[in-house]
Design a protein around this motif. Sequence first.
Motif, PDB file in Angstrom:
ATOM      1  N   THR A   4       0.820  -1.200   0.000  1.00  0.00           N
ATOM      2  CA  THR A   4       0.000   0.000   0.000  1.00  0.00           C
ATOM      3  C   THR A   4       0.856   1.252   0.000  1.00  0.00           C
ATOM      4  O   THR A   4       0.382   2.319  -0.331  1.00  0.00           O
ATOM      5  CB  THR A   4      -0.902   0.014   1.247  1.00  0.00           C
ATOM      6  N   ARG A   5       2.117   1.134   0.391  1.00  0.00           N
ATOM      7  CA  ARG A   5       3.079   2.241   0.351  1.00  0.00           C
ATOM      8  C   ARG A   5       4.483   1.653   0.446  1.00  0.00           C
ATOM      9  O   ARG A   5       4.651   0.471   0.731  1.00  0.00           O
ATOM     10  CB  ARG A   5       2.836   3.239   1.491  1.00  0.00           C
ATOM     11  N   PRO A 171     -10.379   0.152   5.686  1.00  0.00           N
ATOM     12  CA  PRO A 171      -9.683   1.152   4.872  1.00  0.00           C
ATOM     13  C   PRO A 171      -9.091   2.287   5.707  1.00  0.00           C
ATOM     14  O   PRO A 171      -8.003   2.790   5.395  1.00  0.00           O
ATOM     15  CB  PRO A 171     -10.784   1.658   3.938  1.00  0.00           C
ATOM     16  N   GLU A 172      -9.775   2.678   6.770  1.00  0.00           N
ATOM     17  CA  GLU A 172      -9.263   3.746   7.629  1.00  0.00           C
ATOM     18  C   GLU A 172      -7.989   3.317   8.338  1.00  0.00           C
ATOM     19  O   GLU A 172      -7.030   4.092   8.466  1.00  0.00           O
ATOM     20  CB  GLU A 172     -10.327   4.152   8.652  1.00  0.00           C
ATOM     21  N   ARG A 174      -5.867   0.906   7.303  1.00  0.00           N
ATOM     22  CA  ARG A 174      -4.819   0.760   6.294  1.00  0.00           C
ATOM     23  C   ARG A 174      -4.244   2.103   5.852  1.00  0.00           C
ATOM     24  O   ARG A 174      -3.110   2.171   5.379  1.00  0.00           O
ATOM     25  CB  ARG A 174      -5.374   0.015   5.079  1.00  0.00           C
ATOM     26  N   ALA A 175      -5.040   3.156   5.998  1.00  0.00           N
ATOM     27  CA  ALA A 175      -4.591   4.486   5.566  1.00  0.00           C
ATOM     28  C   ALA A 175      -3.694   5.176   6.592  1.00  0.00           C
ATOM     29  O   ALA A 175      -3.152   6.251   6.304  1.00  0.00           O
ATOM     30  CB  ALA A 175      -5.796   5.362   5.259  1.00  0.00           C
TER      31      ALA A 175
END
Length: 468
Positions: A4-5, A171-172, A174-175
């Motif tokens: 994801t990054r 999602p929150e 993972r962000a």
Amino acid sequence: MSSTRVPPEHADVVVVGGGSAGAVLAARLSEHPDRTVVLMDRQAGPRPPARGGSTPGAGPAVRARPADFAAWVENGLTDWSYADVLPFFRDLENTPTGEDVYHGRSGPVPVRQRAEEESAPAQRGFVEAAVALGFKRVADFNGAEQRGVGGYPEIAVDGVPQDAATFYLTPEVRARPNLTVLDGVIVDRVLFGRNTATGVVTADGTVLRADEVVLSAGAYGSAAILLRSGVGPAEDLAVLGIDVVAALPVGQNLQDHPVFRDVYPLSREHPDGESVGGALLWTASPEAFRDELDLQVLAAVLPVAAAGAASGAFALSAALVQPESVGTLRLASRDPRRAPVVDGNLLGTVSDRHRLLAGVKLARELAAQSGLAHLLRRTPSPGITGLDDDELTRLIVAGSTAHGRPTSTAPMGDPADAWVVVDARGTVKGLEALRVVDASIVPGVPSCGTELTTIMLAERVARLVYAA
């Protein structure tokens, strides 16, 4: 590796495994914004319910019993009693049913108890058959009483079974800038500087350095990583040319529930084309010890597509949930892409064979009761009616499979005990900066499925170790 990054060159904590325990740890540890966390997994996040040798349909969301935790205390885990863990079971759960003393209303995991009228006719017939044999109804297996019969709760949303990781790796979560999730990663081994973990290396040779490594890859995955890292029985490691970092009995105390399933075609008058929930009879065999409930009979409808018939089918699965038998897990090779060699040693003792025989006979007696029999066509598959005990035992031994609830490949307990691999907080004996937190460390397979107990275990370690 997909990501994801871009991962940091060095993390505070790397968590290996994105199933229930790893998802909990990644979510909880990354709540602290100054702590950098990397989660590495083949598939980190939602995954389909495990099928394998387990009962068809969603698994029961049932907690280990107070008696199971009493055994933990006897094994030196003095602050893992039922009274110690109940607040964590409540906190992880949101459910509209049950008594407040046992249940939570605002946790991340939706646990749902279907109303009886929502169940399929064959499941209601199963409950009625058990009641006719003298078993009492249980409205809440996660409440005060587990001995008896009733529909079981599931992790579900709007009736659809869910994976628990869905509710932690949102999602929150993972962000979060301090959390990196690496999907599609095979971790080979842990790196050490003397007796301290310093990071991990993946199958493609990528190195990630960290102040601490937490293995949460499951009873098979975490044990295999430990062994490839030089943590395990010295003789076995020497055969594969692996240098010993810590000589510990990794993989030597594997347990699972042996299960034998009879499948009955449903009568055409009651096709039950969809699997809706499930029901459970939890009881004791004639050879059960103390207050053990060592047998379960699980009932589930097989939909038409899975049954391979025009009318669907009904599965009655007898499981021995307090087995004596202990199996092993060993490496097939040093290659992290090769699965380990698992010998479950299912039904390896006379007592285990006697007790599962009692469970299978009970399941077949239930199928013969009038409340259920009229919904079924009479011949179970596999199996032949009219067998004597010796013949039926041979059929059970040949036809039993593991329930898909493996535990205890790196058991938790008093570090002074030779069979123990990790202490009461998951730290590997004799090593620093290395923990195991998943079903591997449960000191003996609990008398139910492991999902809720594993989530609780991860929540409690996260709170006790990392919440400062």
